[in-house]
Design an enzyme around this catalytic site. Structure first.
Site, PDB file in Angstrom:
ATOM      1  N   ASP A  34     -93.506  19.681  64.992  1.00  0.00           N
ATOM      2  CA  ASP A  34     -93.015  19.518  66.374  1.00  0.00           C
ATOM      3  C   ASP A  34     -92.451  20.825  66.955  1.00  0.00           C
ATOM      4  O   ASP A  34     -92.608  21.100  68.149  1.00  0.00           O
ATOM      5  CB  ASP A  34     -91.971  18.407  66.449  1.00  0.00           C
ATOM      6  CG  ASP A  34     -90.829  18.633  65.476  1.00  0.00           C
ATOM      7  OD1 ASP A  34     -91.086  18.719  64.265  1.00  0.00           O
ATOM      8  OD2 ASP A  34     -89.671  18.763  65.931  1.00  0.00           O
ATOM      9  N   ARG A  83    -100.804  24.346  53.992  1.00  0.00           N
ATOM     10  CA  ARG A  83     -99.924  24.339  55.154  1.00  0.00           C
ATOM     11  C   ARG A  83    -100.255  25.512  56.093  1.00  0.00           C
ATOM     12  O   ARG A  83    -100.264  25.388  57.300  1.00  0.00           O
ATOM     13  CB  ARG A  83     -98.483  24.463  54.641  1.00  0.00           C
ATOM     14  CG  ARG A  83     -97.407  24.543  55.690  1.00  0.00           C
ATOM     15  CD  ARG A  83     -97.111  23.197  56.278  1.00  0.00           C
ATOM     16  NE  ARG A  83     -95.929  23.207  57.126  1.00  0.00           N
ATOM     17  CZ  ARG A  83     -95.581  22.187  57.890  1.00  0.00           C
ATOM     18  NH1 ARG A  83     -96.305  21.097  57.925  1.00  0.00           N
ATOM     19  NH2 ARG A  83     -94.491  22.253  58.639  1.00  0.00           N
ATOM     20  N   ASP A 125     -87.497  26.994  47.510  1.00  0.00           N
ATOM     21  CA  ASP A 125     -88.639  27.181  46.607  1.00  0.00           C
ATOM     22  C   ASP A 125     -88.217  27.535  45.183  1.00  0.00           C
ATOM     23  O   ASP A 125     -89.036  27.499  44.270  1.00  0.00           O
ATOM     24  CB  ASP A 125     -89.580  28.277  47.142  1.00  0.00           C
ATOM     25  CG  ASP A 125     -90.188  27.897  48.474  1.00  0.00           C
ATOM     26  OD1 ASP A 125     -90.171  26.708  48.811  1.00  0.00           O
ATOM     27  OD2 ASP A 125     -90.673  28.801  49.182  1.00  0.00           O
ATOM     28  N   LYS A 129     -96.954  35.188  48.399  1.00  0.00           N
ATOM     29  CA  LYS A 129     -97.841  34.142  48.935  1.00  0.00           C
ATOM     30  C   LYS A 129     -97.510  33.822  50.385  1.00  0.00           C
ATOM     31  O   LYS A 129     -98.385  33.828  51.249  1.00  0.00           O
ATOM     32  CB  LYS A 129     -97.710  32.867  48.091  1.00  0.00           C
ATOM     33  CG  LYS A 129     -98.341  31.647  48.735  1.00  0.00           C
ATOM     34  CD  LYS A 129     -98.196  30.409  47.886  1.00  0.00           C
ATOM     35  CE  LYS A 129     -97.006  29.534  48.190  1.00  0.00           C
ATOM     36  NZ  LYS A 129     -97.091  28.715  49.394  1.00  0.00           N
ATOM     37  N   ASN A 130     -96.211  33.567  50.656  1.00  0.00           N
ATOM     38  CA  ASN A 130     -95.868  33.077  51.982  1.00  0.00           C
ATOM     39  C   ASN A 130     -95.931  34.145  53.077  1.00  0.00           C
ATOM     40  O   ASN A 130     -95.871  33.821  54.261  1.00  0.00           O
ATOM     41  CB  ASN A 130     -94.516  32.360  51.953  1.00  0.00           C
ATOM     42  CG  ASN A 130     -94.633  31.020  51.226  1.00  0.00           C
ATOM     43  OD1 ASN A 130     -95.740  30.527  51.015  1.00  0.00           O
ATOM     44  ND2 ASN A 130     -93.506  30.453  50.830  1.00  0.00           N
ATOM     45  N   ARG A 181    -102.205  27.741  42.935  1.00  0.00           N
ATOM     46  CA  ARG A 181    -102.189  28.028  44.383  1.00  0.00           C
ATOM     47  C   ARG A 181    -101.230  29.152  44.703  1.00  0.00           C
ATOM     48  O   ARG A 181    -101.401  29.852  45.713  1.00  0.00           O
ATOM     49  CB  ARG A 181    -101.727  26.777  45.163  1.00  0.00           C
ATOM     50  CG  ARG A 181    -102.790  25.732  45.337  1.00  0.00           C
ATOM     51  CD  ARG A 181    -102.281  24.641  46.260  1.00  0.00           C
ATOM     52  NE  ARG A 181    -101.488  25.224  47.328  1.00  0.00           N
ATOM     53  CZ  ARG A 181    -100.388  24.706  47.832  1.00  0.00           C
ATOM     54  NH1 ARG A 181     -99.936  23.568  47.396  1.00  0.00           N
ATOM     55  NH2 ARG A 181     -99.729  25.316  48.793  1.00  0.00           N
ATOM     56  N   ARG A 194     -92.523  17.233  56.775  1.00  0.00           N
ATOM     57  CA  ARG A 194     -93.093  18.492  57.267  1.00  0.00           C
ATOM     58  C   ARG A 194     -93.807  18.357  58.631  1.00  0.00           C
ATOM     59  O   ARG A 194     -94.998  18.683  58.761  1.00  0.00           O
ATOM     60  CB  ARG A 194     -94.015  19.118  56.216  1.00  0.00           C
ATOM     61  CG  ARG A 194     -93.367  19.232  54.872  1.00  0.00           C
ATOM     62  CD  ARG A 194     -94.188  20.023  53.894  1.00  0.00           C
ATOM     63  NE  ARG A 194     -94.031  21.460  54.065  1.00  0.00           N
ATOM     64  CZ  ARG A 194     -94.635  22.364  53.301  1.00  0.00           C
ATOM     65  NH1 ARG A 194     -95.429  21.993  52.345  1.00  0.00           N
ATOM     66  NH2 ARG A 194     -94.445  23.646  53.507  1.00  0.00           N
ATOM     67  N   PRO A 195     -93.094  17.879  59.644  1.00  0.00           N
ATOM     68  CA  PRO A 195     -93.712  17.792  60.971  1.00  0.00           C
ATOM     69  C   PRO A 195     -93.941  19.189  61.548  1.00  0.00           C
ATOM     70  O   PRO A 195     -93.416  20.178  61.023  1.00  0.00           O
ATOM     71  CB  PRO A 195     -92.656  17.043  61.795  1.00  0.00           C
ATOM     72  CG  PRO A 195     -91.364  17.331  61.120  1.00  0.00           C
ATOM     73  CD  PRO A 195     -91.681  17.479  59.658  1.00  0.00           C
ATOM     74  N   CYS A 243     -97.985  21.148  50.119  1.00  0.00           N
ATOM     75  CA  CYS A 243     -97.374  20.318  49.084  1.00  0.00           C
ATOM     76  C   CYS A 243     -96.682  19.110  49.713  1.00  0.00           C
ATOM     77  O   CYS A 243     -96.033  19.242  50.761  1.00  0.00           O
ATOM     78  CB  CYS A 243     -96.321  21.124  48.311  1.00  0.00           C
ATOM     79  SG  CYS A 243     -97.014  22.316  47.163  1.00  0.00           S
TER      80      CYS A 243
HETATM   81  N1  EPU Z   1     -89.488  21.220  60.244  1.00  0.00           N
HETATM   82  C1  EPU Z   1     -89.507  20.338  61.299  1.00  0.00           C
HETATM   83  N2  EPU Z   1     -90.307  20.613  62.352  1.00  0.00           N
HETATM   84  C2  EPU Z   1     -91.107  21.693  62.384  1.00  0.00           C
HETATM   85  C3  EPU Z   1     -91.085  22.585  61.312  1.00  0.00           C
HETATM   86  C4  EPU Z   1     -90.268  22.322  60.248  1.00  0.00           C
HETATM   87  O1  EPU Z   1     -88.824  19.327  61.288  1.00  0.00           O
HETATM   88  O2  EPU Z   1     -91.831  21.857  63.380  1.00  0.00           O
HETATM   89  C5  EPU Z   1     -88.643  20.953  59.090  1.00  0.00           C
HETATM   90  C6  EPU Z   1     -89.486  20.513  57.895  1.00  0.00           C
HETATM   91  O3  EPU Z   1     -89.696  19.142  57.870  1.00  0.00           O
HETATM   92  C7  EPU Z   1     -88.638  20.979  56.735  1.00  0.00           C
HETATM   93  C8  EPU Z   1     -87.996  22.250  57.251  1.00  0.00           C
HETATM   94  O4  EPU Z   1     -88.005  22.153  58.673  1.00  0.00           O
HETATM   95  O5  EPU Z   1     -87.633  20.059  56.512  1.00  0.00           O
HETATM   96  C9  EPU Z   1     -88.651  23.513  56.778  1.00  0.00           C
HETATM   97  O6  EPU Z   1     -89.916  23.595  57.260  1.00  0.00           O
HETATM   98  P1  EPU Z   1     -90.556  25.012  57.492  1.00  0.00           P
HETATM   99  O7  EPU Z   1     -91.377  24.947  58.732  1.00  0.00           O
HETATM  100  O8  EPU Z   1     -89.541  26.089  57.364  1.00  0.00           O
HETATM  101  O9  EPU Z   1     -91.457  25.114  56.282  1.00  0.00           O
HETATM  102  P2  EPU Z   1     -92.816  25.810  56.263  1.00  0.00           P
HETATM  103  O10 EPU Z   1     -92.923  26.941  57.178  1.00  0.00           O
HETATM  104  O11 EPU Z   1     -93.847  24.738  56.317  1.00  0.00           O
HETATM  105  C10 EPU Z   1     -92.337  27.702  54.504  1.00  0.00           C
HETATM  106  C11 EPU Z   1     -92.976  27.963  53.188  1.00  0.00           C
HETATM  107  C12 EPU Z   1     -92.444  26.966  52.181  1.00  0.00           C
HETATM  108  C13 EPU Z   1     -90.941  27.116  52.083  1.00  0.00           C
HETATM  109  C14 EPU Z   1     -90.288  26.983  53.467  1.00  0.00           C
HETATM  110  C15 EPU Z   1     -88.829  27.357  53.380  1.00  0.00           C
HETATM  111  C16 EPU Z   1     -95.136  28.814  53.830  1.00  0.00           C
HETATM  112  C17 EPU Z   1     -96.584  28.601  53.930  1.00  0.00           C
HETATM  113  N3  EPU Z   1     -94.420  27.818  53.337  1.00  0.00           N
HETATM  114  O12 EPU Z   1     -92.724  26.366  54.797  1.00  0.00           O
HETATM  115  O13 EPU Z   1     -93.022  27.304  50.950  1.00  0.00           O
HETATM  116  O14 EPU Z   1     -90.422  26.118  51.253  1.00  0.00           O
HETATM  117  O15 EPU Z   1     -90.927  27.863  54.418  1.00  0.00           O
HETATM  118  O16 EPU Z   1     -88.172  26.976  54.515  1.00  0.00           O
HETATM  119  O17 EPU Z   1     -94.627  29.874  54.173  1.00  0.00           O
HETATM  120  C18 EPU Z   1     -93.690  26.942  48.745  1.00  0.00           C
HETATM  121  O18 EPU Z   1     -94.036  28.136  48.727  1.00  0.00           O
HETATM  122  O19 EPU Z   1     -93.624  26.230  47.713  1.00  0.00           O
HETATM  123  C19 EPU Z   1     -93.335  26.347  50.024  1.00  0.00           C
HETATM  124  C20 EPU Z   1     -93.284  25.038  50.221  1.00  0.00           C
END
Ligand code: EPU
Length: 417
Positions: free
Chosen positions: A124, A92, A304, A22-23, A396, A121-122, A116
């Site tokens: 920034d 996301r 995850d 998925k990711n 999903r 999940r900012p 989710c």
């Molecule tokens: N974070 C920030 N600022 C940012 C980006 C992230 O503070 O600009 C923080 C987030 O708040 C969080 C952490 O960094 O605490 C991880 O965020 P990340 O950006 O890595 O998460 P993501 O890219 O939104 C992806 C997967 C998630 C998985 C995480 C593992 C996708 C679409 N989603 O999320 O998958 O948990 O990486 O790090 O690829 C799931 O599949 O259930 C899922 C939530």
């Protein structure tokens, strides 16, 4: 609303084939917009997150054909227009469109992405990447207007190794002028999959899979073919099912190295695992012992799989400690497991699981995708019937979960209520 019903305590035997990740797929589909020709992606999972991205592609004017697991995308006729909030808030990964459109047209208008509700999940770090490459970001509430006269390669240090920010920065940098260096990049295999896809189009990306990624911008990206890697989280979820109620349950089409952290934890608990080149076979152990786990970025233990693993820890003898370091709100599965008979205390970022405890089926709710997976696993083990509401979250991210589990002996049904 959709509900899953499970009659527990049935042994799982046979083979489960793992689908495309998925990711990875949710990043490859928006990344395809960067090409000026037709791209073909194989092993696309049939999950509702992909349907939502398909909707965005079609809204923008791309021509998309889906034939089983193959998706062909021709974005030569797309129009760069604002993506409505009703669509972007579905997931996301919609923000990967923001980066692809910015990388291609140097202008994008979009809303904050969905996903989710497992923490703040900012975005920034993604915006930091855009700005470093020369873009101006205007934020009005949750609406973003992003513009650049020219995108110019730069050094981007991510404050945390975020998967999303790493992929977004790559997407903006592939057509920028000069070299971009991403420091403290995330190292997840899905990032390598995205970089390989873009390199197949003609991009120049090196170092994906390490914490320093270098991207030299190119003017043109052409046609290409790529395959989505196997879903390590889906694989891990079914491996946990094997440890709970499996009798030689074979999980195939996996890359064992991608689930190494889970394999090691299962072994530490006392689960025996037969490993092959692209499969593992797992049976439930007579007795398992509690362990301590901390979630980390790859190659550490994935956040995850934290919720799915909690179900297994309720069956281990002694105390287990699970520390969540990535998200602030990823224990919403815990009260539901407790209703089913588990003994778990939440202590800030940690949970303490006291086992073993018998699980008994009852009515529970999937609050998010992996919480839903945790409850499906609990239902497979529990005495009697478990009813899980709100399972749209599960659909999903898990392709054909009902069929896959039914084929190996589970008594599980999906109904509309
Ligand atoms: N974070 C920030 N600022 C940012 C980006 C992230 O503070 O600009 C923080 C987030 O708040 C969080 C952490 O960094 O605490 C991880 O965020 P990340 O950006 O890595 O998460 P993501 O890219 O939104 C992806 C997967 C998630 C998985 C995480 C593992 C996708 C679409 N989603 O999320 O998958 O948990 O990486 O790090 O690829 C799931 O599949 O259930 C899922 C939530």
């Amino acid at each position: 609303m959709k509900r899953i019903r499970i009659e527990g305590e049935h042994k799982l035997q046979g083979t489960i084939r793992i689908s495309g990740a998925k990711n990875s797929a949710v990043a490859l589909v928006p990344a395809s917009l960067l090409s000026d020709e037709i791209v073909k992606i194989d092993n696309i999972p049939n999950i509702s997150d992909i349907d939502a991205l398909n909707e965005i592609l079609i809204y923008l004017g791309a021509k998309v054909t889906r034939n089983g697991e193959i998706m062909e995308i021709d974005s030569s006729s797309i129009v760069n227009k604002e993506i409505p909030e009703e669509i972007s808030k579905k997931l996301r990964a919609s923000y990967y469109f923001m980066s692809s459109l910015l990388g291609k047209y140097k202008h994008v208008e979009m809303y904050f992405p969905g996903g989710c509700a497992i923490g703040a999940r900012p975005i920034d770090q993604t915006l930091k990447g855009y700005r470093a490459l020369g873009a101006t970001v205007i934020e009005e509430g949750n609406r973003f207007t992003i513009d650049a006269d020219e995108l110019k390669g730069a050094e981007v240090y991510l404050d945390m190794p975020s998967v999303g920010a790493t992929i977004n920065t790559i997407l903006v940098a592939v057509k920028a002028k000069g070299e971009t260096i991403i420091e403290n990049a995330a190292k997840e295999p899905e990032i390598v999959n995205v970089a390989t896809f873009l390199n197949n189009m003609g991009a120049k990306i090196t170092g994906a899979g390490t914490s320093t990624i270098r991207i030299t911008g190119v003017d043109y990206l052409g046609s290409c073919f790529t395959e989505v890697i196997p879903d390590r989280i889906e694989a891990g979820t079914y491996m946990i099912a094997g440890a709970l109620v499996g009798e030689n349950l074979r999980i195939e089409n996996i890359i064992p190295e991608h689930v190494d952290s889970l394999i090691n934890k299962l072994k530490e608990m006392g689960v025996s695992i037969k490993e092959e080149r692209d499969a593992v076979t797992i049976s439930a152990a007579e007795k398992m012992k509690g362990v301590s786990i901390k979630t980390l970025g790859y190659p550490g233990f994935p956040t995850d799989l934290q919720q799915p693993l909690t179900t297994l820890l309720t069956q281990c003898t002694g105390n287990s400690v699970l520390e969540e370091t990535i998200y602030e709100n990823r224990f919403q599965n815990v009260p539901h497991l407790v209703n089913m008979g588990a003994s778990i205390d939440i202590d800030g970022k940690k949970i303490h699981i006291h086992g073993p405890r018998e699980l008994i089926g009852c009515e529970v709710v999937a609050t998010d995708l992996r919480a839903g997976a945790c409850l499906v696993l609990a239902g497979l083990k529990a005495k009697g019937e478990t009813r899980i509401d709100n399972v749209e979250h599960v659909l999903r991210g898990y392709e054909n979960i009902i069929e896959k589990l039914t084929n190996v002996g589970a008594k599980i049904t999906l109904e509309e209520i």
